[in-house]
Write a protein that holds these residues in place. Structure first.
Motif, PDB file in Angstrom:
ATOM      1  N   SER A  53      11.672   7.834   1.726  1.00  0.00           N
ATOM      2  CA  SER A  53      12.897   8.612   1.905  1.00  0.00           C
ATOM      3  C   SER A  53      13.598   8.725   0.554  1.00  0.00           C
ATOM      4  O   SER A  53      13.520   7.826  -0.282  1.00  0.00           O
ATOM      5  CB  SER A  53      13.818   7.954   2.927  1.00  0.00           C
ATOM      6  N   ALA A  88       7.241   5.421   5.752  1.00  0.00           N
ATOM      7  CA  ALA A  88       7.566   6.731   5.197  1.00  0.00           C
ATOM      8  C   ALA A  88       8.563   6.587   4.053  1.00  0.00           C
ATOM      9  O   ALA A  88       9.442   5.724   4.072  1.00  0.00           O
ATOM     10  CB  ALA A  88       8.147   7.627   6.284  1.00  0.00           C
ATOM     11  N   ASP A  96       6.408   1.674  10.064  1.00  0.00           N
ATOM     12  CA  ASP A  96       6.684   2.973   9.473  1.00  0.00           C
ATOM     13  C   ASP A  96       6.951   2.787   7.987  1.00  0.00           C
ATOM     14  O   ASP A  96       7.895   2.113   7.599  1.00  0.00           O
ATOM     15  CB  ASP A  96       7.899   3.612  10.149  1.00  0.00           C
TER      16      ASP A  96
END
Length: 93
Positions: free
Chosen positions: A68, A66, A64
């Protein structure tokens, strides 16, 4: 020189200064070495058909990546103005 280029991400300028060569000569050495490695059968990967017919078991890893947001404290005038007042020198009368 090629290993230093790939492992340490050095520029051709830095490699040239280390080995006493120009940037262009370093670039030629690296690109010629790359061409030789590409032609070598030791560095070839099996083709798609070979991989599909092979009865090997595959292991899949999902990562992952992603993004943030970074949590940072809010700036307020109350925190900034006293710091400015502390750092300014007082006038002598």
């Amino acid at each position: 020189m090629v290993l230093m280029y790939y492992r340490e991400y050095r520029t051709f300028f830095h490699l040239g200064s280390e080995f006493g060569l120009s940037e262009v000569q370093c670039w030629r050495v690296v690109t010629e070495t790359e061409k030789l490695l590409i032609k070598s059968p030791l560095f070839h990967l099996p083709g798609k058909k070979t991989l599909l017919t092979d009865d090997s078991q595959w292991e899949v890893v999902l990562v992952d990546v992603a993004e943030s947001a970074i949590e940072r404290p809010k700036k307020s005038k109350g925190n900034i103005i006293p710091e400015k007042r502390k750092s300014t020198p007082l006038k002598a009368n």
